[in-house]
Design an enzyme around this catalytic site. Structure first.
Site, short mmCIF file in Angstrom:
data_model
loop_
_atom_site.label_atom_id
_atom_site.label_comp_id
_atom_site.label_asym_id
_atom_site.label_seq_id
_atom_site.Cartn_x
_atom_site.Cartn_y
_atom_site.Cartn_z
N GLU A 252 48.78 19.78 34.48
CA GLU A 252 49.06 20.47 33.15
C GLU A 252 50.21 19.66 32.41
O GLU A 252 51.24 19.70 32.85
CB GLU A 252 49.69 21.98 33.29
CG GLU A 252 48.52 22.67 34.13
CD GLU A 252 47.31 23.24 33.37
OE1 GLU A 252 47.32 22.99 32.19
OE2 GLU A 252 46.49 23.50 34.07
N CYS A 291 54.63 24.27 26.10
CA CYS A 291 53.75 23.35 26.23
C CYS A 291 52.56 23.59 25.27
O CYS A 291 51.86 22.66 24.72
CB CYS A 291 53.05 23.07 27.64
SG CYS A 291 52.56 24.69 28.30
P1 NAP Z 1 58.87 16.34 34.17
O1 NAP Z 1 60.18 15.40 34.15
O2 NAP Z 1 57.75 15.44 34.64
O3 NAP Z 1 59.19 17.25 35.79
C1 NAP Z 1 58.18 18.19 36.01
C2 NAP Z 1 58.66 18.56 37.47
O4 NAP Z 1 58.25 17.37 38.21
C3 NAP Z 1 60.03 18.86 37.97
O5 NAP Z 1 60.04 19.73 38.69
C4 NAP Z 1 60.65 17.48 38.36
O6 NAP Z 1 61.27 17.71 39.38
C5 NAP Z 1 59.21 17.15 39.10
N1 NAP Z 1 59.30 15.60 39.65
C6 NAP Z 1 59.67 14.54 38.95
N2 NAP Z 1 59.41 13.52 39.45
C7 NAP Z 1 58.74 13.79 40.48
C8 NAP Z 1 58.03 13.03 41.47
N3 NAP Z 1 58.21 11.83 41.62
N4 NAP Z 1 57.38 13.63 42.30
C9 NAP Z 1 57.27 14.81 42.34
N5 NAP Z 1 57.68 15.61 41.60
C10 NAP Z 1 58.60 15.02 40.55
O7 NAP Z 1 58.67 17.34 33.32
P2 NAP Z 1 59.65 18.51 32.55
O8 NAP Z 1 60.90 17.61 31.69
O9 NAP Z 1 60.16 19.22 33.44
O10 NAP Z 1 59.07 19.44 31.56
C11 NAP Z 1 58.66 19.06 30.31
C12 NAP Z 1 57.14 18.45 30.12
O11 NAP Z 1 56.21 19.32 30.49
C13 NAP Z 1 56.49 18.40 28.67
O12 NAP Z 1 56.07 17.21 28.36
C14 NAP Z 1 55.80 19.53 28.58
O13 NAP Z 1 54.59 19.24 27.62
C15 NAP Z 1 55.32 19.77 30.07
N6 NAP Z 1 54.41 21.01 30.20
C16 NAP Z 1 53.50 21.30 30.29
C17 NAP Z 1 52.92 22.58 30.68
C18 NAP Z 1 51.35 22.84 30.69
O14 NAP Z 1 51.04 23.84 30.92
N7 NAP Z 1 50.49 22.01 30.31
C19 NAP Z 1 53.81 23.50 30.69
C20 NAP Z 1 55.29 23.30 30.50
C21 NAP Z 1 55.51 22.00 30.25
P3 NAP Z 1 63.02 17.64 39.18
O15 NAP Z 1 63.27 18.71 38.13
O16 NAP Z 1 63.58 18.03 40.27
O17 NAP Z 1 63.28 16.22 38.55
#
Ligand code: NAP
Length: 515
Positions: A252, A291
């Protein structure tokens, strides 16, 4: 300062240095610290597979549903505490915080109810049995059974409680044990929701990782599932990593959600008011960190100037500041990195569109001078949406949207490359049929705003457990929720063939279940 612990192997454990610090994004005051360093992820995965999986699969759907129901009720009993944590650590106004916490409570309750309806069954039939032989005795049927692994849940920072619980509801009801990891920066509400729920679930059914995932994903194999919510960049890394291991991945990710105003909608009509209300709510709720938020607004008729005027007027009423102050209607973004990214995103959008509200996002916030990650709502106007690139490609994860006029809005909508939700506002059936069917292949959900439903919708940004959440292409290609469809991610579909009476005894149809 409070140290948040992880729940693995049936107990709460504290990580080692280095710790990450969680802050209040309105004041930058440290709130808690956490680390997952030192956790044996291999042992945690094995604990889930060997203890949690069998314990859950032994239960009927009704019994699994009852567990979800008790978690939902326990969260409800601590609702005020959870809302306060969400306000403090997420920069949420009270309304924004309720959106996350009540969403978690309601989604668990919805799946509890679905479990109750499935009663004593343990596996779901997919369609009816079919006759395969000369007589009705030799038959075949399809069945969804829980996968024999663990479900790893990785969530984004914007919905810590809802993200944790919506994923948990589907996996637990399907019969899969969970390892749940919230985004570190806003983990406080997720950690508390986990603390409240962990003791209610069978040993190994629910584990919680507070901090980095370490080498967790390297422990996974073909029976395991990863449900990821976050950015496209992280999703890309996970796709590569998990393809080698054969685990199933649901993504997602980002989405350039559009709102389309039909040419028939007159200013001042109920449909017009709904459009204006939805766009402004979606831009500013959770400071645009949703999102499903509307990022692009396409006006299909001659109403561009009126739409701009109405949106600018409503955005002018937004009060940005520390959500602890009652007059504030929009809080900060969640982290310093997030603020930097939003500012850079606004500048990029402004290279091809003109800001008509909010300028570059600078704002005098109702907050202590010089503190907090605040940004103004920003509305931009594109005079050339067909030639524009940035507005169709870059998701700015903040209170930012671009407005444009277009007679062929469906073409522009599709340029977003696949989205979670598109909202279309019209009462003209011919326009709606053409527009909705043209954009449908590019979306997980389409919201139709019209006069008759204007008084009862919660807007396109609200994800409902009854309907699919996810979207193709840019949005990641995933599917979550959608009632019982949400269980399929955690299930294997298998065809059974043989004596009809034996098939019925192995996997009864809903009407054959024991009372
Ligand atoms: P992110 O930086 O990609 O992080 C998301 C999650 O992934 C966090 O729990 C992060 O942990 C973890 N993570 C990061 N690197 C990883 C790796 N190498 N292996 C495993 N896990 C890893 O995204 P975000 O900044 O939290 O969220 C914002 C984005 O999410 C936006 O682009 C938004 O559009 C999207 N989003 C989508 C939806 C949907 O349902 N489609 C809903 C909400 C948000 P840490 O925090 O510990 O780094």
């Amino acid at each position: 300062m409070k140290t948040l612990r992880s729940f693995v192997g049936g107990r709460w454990v504290e990580g080692r240095e280095p710790f990450a610090t969680l802050v209040n994004p309105a004041t930058e005051e440290p709130l808690a610290r956490t680390s997952s360093a030192g956790i044996d992820f291999g042992a945690a995965v094995e604990f889930g597979r060997s203890q949690g999986g069998p314990a859950l699969r032994e239960l009927t759907f009704a019994q699994r549903g009852a567990l979800l129901g008790s978690w939902s009720k326990a969260l409800h009993a601590k609702r005020d505490e959870l809302i306060a944590l969400s306000m403090e650590n997420g920069g949420n106004t009270r309304g924004d915080a309720k959106f996350d916490i009540d969403g978690a409570i309601a989604t668990l309750a919805h799946y509890a109810e679905l479990g109750g309806q499935l009663g004593s069954l343990r596996a779901l039939r997919d369609g009816d049995a079919v006759q395969l032989g000369r007589t009705a005795r030799y038959a075949g049927l399809h069945l969804w059974v829980a996968r024999d692994g663990v479900a790893v849940h990785i969530n984004a920072f914007n919905f810590p409680a809802w993200g944790t619980c919506e994923k948990a509801a589907c996996a637990l009801l399907a019969g899969m044990p969970i390892l749940s990891k919230p985004a570190t920066s806003t983990a406080l509400a997720a950690w508390r929701a986990a603390e409240i729920g962990a003791g209610l679930l069978p040993g190994g059914a629910f584990q919680f990782i507070c901090g980095s995932p370490g080498d967790l994903l390297d422990q996974l194999g073909p029976q395991d599932v990863v449900a990821f919510t976050g950015s496209s960049q992280t999703a890309g890394r996970l796709r590569e990593q998990l393809a080698r291991r054969g685990a199933r991945l649901n993504v997602e990710a980002d989405s350039l959600n559009a709102a389309v105003l039909g040419p028939d909608v007159q200013t001042g009509s109920a449909t017009w008011d709904l459009f204006v209300q939805d766009v402004v709510r979606d831009m500013t709720q959770k400071t645009g960190q949703k999102c499903t938020a509307i990022r692009r607004v396409f006006v299909g008729g001659d109403q561009l100037a009126s739409a701009q005027e109405a949106l600018v007027e409503r955005l002018g009423q937004v009060r940005v500041g520390d959500p602890a102050r009652p007059e504030v209607t929009m809080g900060p973004v969640s982290t310093a990195d997030q603020l930097r990214d939003v500012r850079a995103g606004i500048a990029k959008l402004a290279s091809e569109s003109q800001p008509v509200f909010g300028g570059d996002g600078s704002v005098k916030a109702l907050a202590p001078e010089g503190k907090g990650y605040f940004v103004s709502p920003v509305l931009l106007l594109s005079r050339d949406p067909a030639g524009a690139r940035v507005m169709h490609k870059d998701e700015v994860f903040g209170p930012v949207a671009t407005l444009a006029a277009s007679r062929s809005a469906a073409d522009l909508v599709r340029r977003g490359g696949g989205g979670l939700v598109c909202s279309v506002y019209s009462d003209d059936r011919d326009f709606l049929r053409q527009c909705v069917l043209a954009i449908a292949p590019y979306h997980g959900r389409i919201y139709i705003g019209s006069e008759k439903v204007a008084g009862q919708t919660m807007g396109p940004g609200t994800v409902l457990p009854q309907l699919l959440h996810g979207g193709p292409g840019h949005a990641g290609g995933g599917e979550e929720l959608g009632g019982l469809r949400g269980l399929q991610l955690y299930s294997q579909r298998v065809a059974l063939q043989g004596d009809r009476a034996l098939l019925d005894s192995i996997a009864p149809a809903p009407e054959q279940q024991k009372s």
